[in-house]
Write an enzyme that holds these catalytic residues in place. Structure first.
Site, short mmCIF file in Angstrom:
data_model
loop_
_atom_site.label_atom_id
_atom_site.label_comp_id
_atom_site.label_asym_id
_atom_site.label_seq_id
_atom_site.Cartn_x
_atom_site.Cartn_y
_atom_site.Cartn_z
N ASP A 67 0.49 -7.79 3.00
CA ASP A 67 0.70 -6.51 2.33
C ASP A 67 2.21 -6.30 2.16
OD1 ASP A 67 0.82 -3.87 1.53
OD2 ASP A 67 -0.65 -3.16 2.97
N HIS B 104 0.82 -1.23 0.00
CA HIS B 104 0.00 0.00 0.00
C HIS B 104 0.85 1.27 0.00
CE1 HIS B 104 0.52 -0.08 4.49
NE2 HIS B 104 0.42 1.23 4.34
N SER C 115 4.82 2.21 7.89
CA SER C 115 4.45 1.08 7.03
C SER C 115 5.65 0.62 6.21
CB SER C 115 3.33 1.47 6.07
OG SER C 115 2.11 1.59 6.75
#
Length: 553
Positions: A393, A357, A470
């Site tokens: 992810d 992402h 992230s």
């Protein structure tokens, strides 16, 4: 720890109260000069006393960077509460005589020995640390950062609040200010504090906060409570701004931040903010100012010498030597106006692991990577990324000019996570990599490993995780990569995020695929990372079809 070796004996609480008793300012403080009786504390003492201050003098204070006792419109009482070290209880409780039972002392008709003493004080000066002001203005602009107890008070200000002045704005403006108080009835004592120079601080250093939660409310209960953590970030000229993940609550402002080395405690900072909000989201970190920088700013406001304060040579940390090495493995991954983090898993091939992402808008903006050595960035190629909303992810990008010899091995070491073990999250949290190149480091434990068919599919930590992390790494104390950070949790009603509840991809489960790719450069093997399993999907959705309880960061 004996009294002569106890640095906590010079940590205290400070209270300022107008004679009419309508309001009270209270926080923690440090007895900086034991001969002159000088108490250093933070300007948060003034937050509840805005209406008691002379408006013009308050404006001049913020504008000019210094002020004096005439800041208040009327007379005030200043009281300092110090621990009573000579209470005679230590020998009673730590005796070898087994016939003495401490609990019986609670019922004996003897005069109580109070654990603290109170002294009267007098306001000497209010001054600003200009280096701190500069770095706060640059890294934490007032339009996106707040330092108040209740963020709803900022969001729901009334028209009257606007007319009388924004207290949240005043809190921001007074962040780089400190207050010096002179005790009026202190018997001179030996100084036991040793001061650590700000240039010796580095991310990952073990630290301890000694301060009093809620200030002067109940010193019998809260005086000089301790909490431990690490330095998460060191920023600004000479490392003037310190961020720590050690627990801190309102009233702790002005308290001592100690660097911990075995049983030694070296004074390295003074707490300036216990609560931080960025764009109305709580940041689970506390702010401090390097104490050597505060002392440097204070010297110009005093007529006597402060050089009697003990200073110490740099003492290296224990068990933390791997953190500077790991920091070099963490990259800032820039995609347009957004950014995330990445971990160099193979320095020779330039392979960086991140989250899918993070690369969401890559086809429009491209992917640029910067490291901790410089603020320049380099264009990268995308090797593979799992489809968005995939259970794992994960993505891989390739950088051509990776710094050589990041570690002894060309590939970073993978490890198996264990519930309850100490871990460190390293990523470019809150501040973008360019212009502020060093990543953030936060310590916590592995709080939970979620398994499906005995295979780890999700790892949770108590580390404070924020926007920009992230794709950052979760490392154990052996310097092994055990997980990649994906997201943290959020409240579906208020939308608030919880930094200390975060979800990560366990490296143990995907390590064999990564190793196979690094050995063969066969990109097809990476496609097996796209897991299609309804049970695993439910786990990562946290009980919601649209993943509304997780916040991609």
């Amino acid at each position: 720890m004996s009294t002569e070796e106890d640095p906590y004996s010079q940590v205290c609480t400070v209270s300022i109260k107008p004679l009419d008793g309508k309001a009270e300012g209270t926080c923690s403080g440090i007895l900086l000069d034991t001969q002159q009786g000088l108490i250093l504390t933070h300007a948060s003492l003034l937050y509840p006393l805005v209406e008691e201050c002379d408006p013009e003098r308050l404006r001049r204070l913020v504008r000019d960077g210094s002020g004096d006792k005439r800041i208040f419109s009327g007379a005030v009482n200043i009281e300092v509460t110090l621990p009573n070290s000579d209470n005679g209880l230590e020998n009673t409780f730590f005796t070898n005589d087994r016939t003495i039972h401490p609990v019986k002392l609670l019922s004996q008709a003897v005069q109580d020995v109070r654990p603290f003493v109170r002294c009267k004080g007098k306001l000497k000066t209010i001054f600003e640390c200009k280096r701190l002001r500069d770095v706060l203005t640059k890294l934490m602009p007032s339009d996106s950062w707040q330092f108040v107890e209740d963020i709803s008070a900022v969001e729901n200000r009334t028209e009257q609040d606007n007319k009388s002045g924004n207290k949240a704005e005043l809190c921001y403006n007074l962040l780089p200010f400190f207050i010096l108080i002179k005790l009026q009835n202190l018997y001179p004592m030996e100084n036991v504090l040793s001061v650590r120079d700000s240039v010796d601080n580095k991310a990952g250093d073990p630290v301890e906060i000694c301060a009093t939660p809620f200030g002067n409310m109940s010193p019998e209960v809260f005086l000089n409570a301790k909490s431990r953590g690490i330095l998460s970030k060191v920023a600004g000229p000479r490392g003037v701004l310190l961020m720590t993940d050690a627990r801190c609550v309102p009233g702790s402002e002005g308290g001592a931040l100690f660097y911990c080395h075995k049983r030694k405690r070296l004074l390295t900072g003074i707490v300036i903010a216990s609560l931080c909000w960025k764009n109305n989201e709580w940041v689970g970190l506390s702010l401090a100012c390097a104490i050597s920088e505060v002392i440097g700013s204070l010297k110009s406001h005093l007529t006597h010498d402060l050089d009697k304060i003990k200073r110490t040579e740099y003492v290296s940390g224990f068990g933390q030597g791997f953190i500077p090495r790991l920091i070099k493995h963490v990259r800032c991954v820039n995609v347009g106006h957004n950014w995330g983090s990445g971990v160099v898993v193979d320095s020779e091939k330039g392979v960086i692991m991140t989250c899918s992402h993070v690369l969401n808008d890559a086809k429009y903006s491209g992917v640029h990577v910067s490291d901790s050595e410089s603020s320049s960035s380099e264009m990268c190629n995308i090797i593979y990324r799992t489809p968005l909303k995939s259970q794992f992810d994960i993505a891989f990008i390739q950088q051509k000019n990776v710094t050589a010899h990041l570690s002894e091995d060309k590939q970073i070491r993978f490890g198996k996570a264990v519930e309850g073990e100490v871990v460190y999250v390293i990523g470019h949290a809150i501040f973008r990599g360019q212009g502020d190149t060093l990543p953030m480091v936060c310590r916590g434990i592995v709080s939970k490993i979620v398994q499906h068919n005995k295979v780890p599919v999700m790892l949770q930590t108590t580390c404070a995780v924020h926007a920009g992390v992230s794709g950052g790494g979760v490392f154990n104390t052996r310097g092994q990569l055990v997980a990649i950070v994906v997201c943290n949790s959020k409240d579906t009603v208020s939308g608030a995020c919880y930094p200390h509840v975060n979800m990560c991809v366990p490296i143990e489960t995907v390590a064999s695929v990564i190793r196979h790719y690094l050995q063969t450069s066969d990109e097809d093997i990476l496609r097996s990372l796209h897991v299609r399993n309804d049970a695993v999907k439910r786990i990562w959705s946290i009980g919601t079809e649209d993943c509304t309880m997780i916040s991609r960061i």
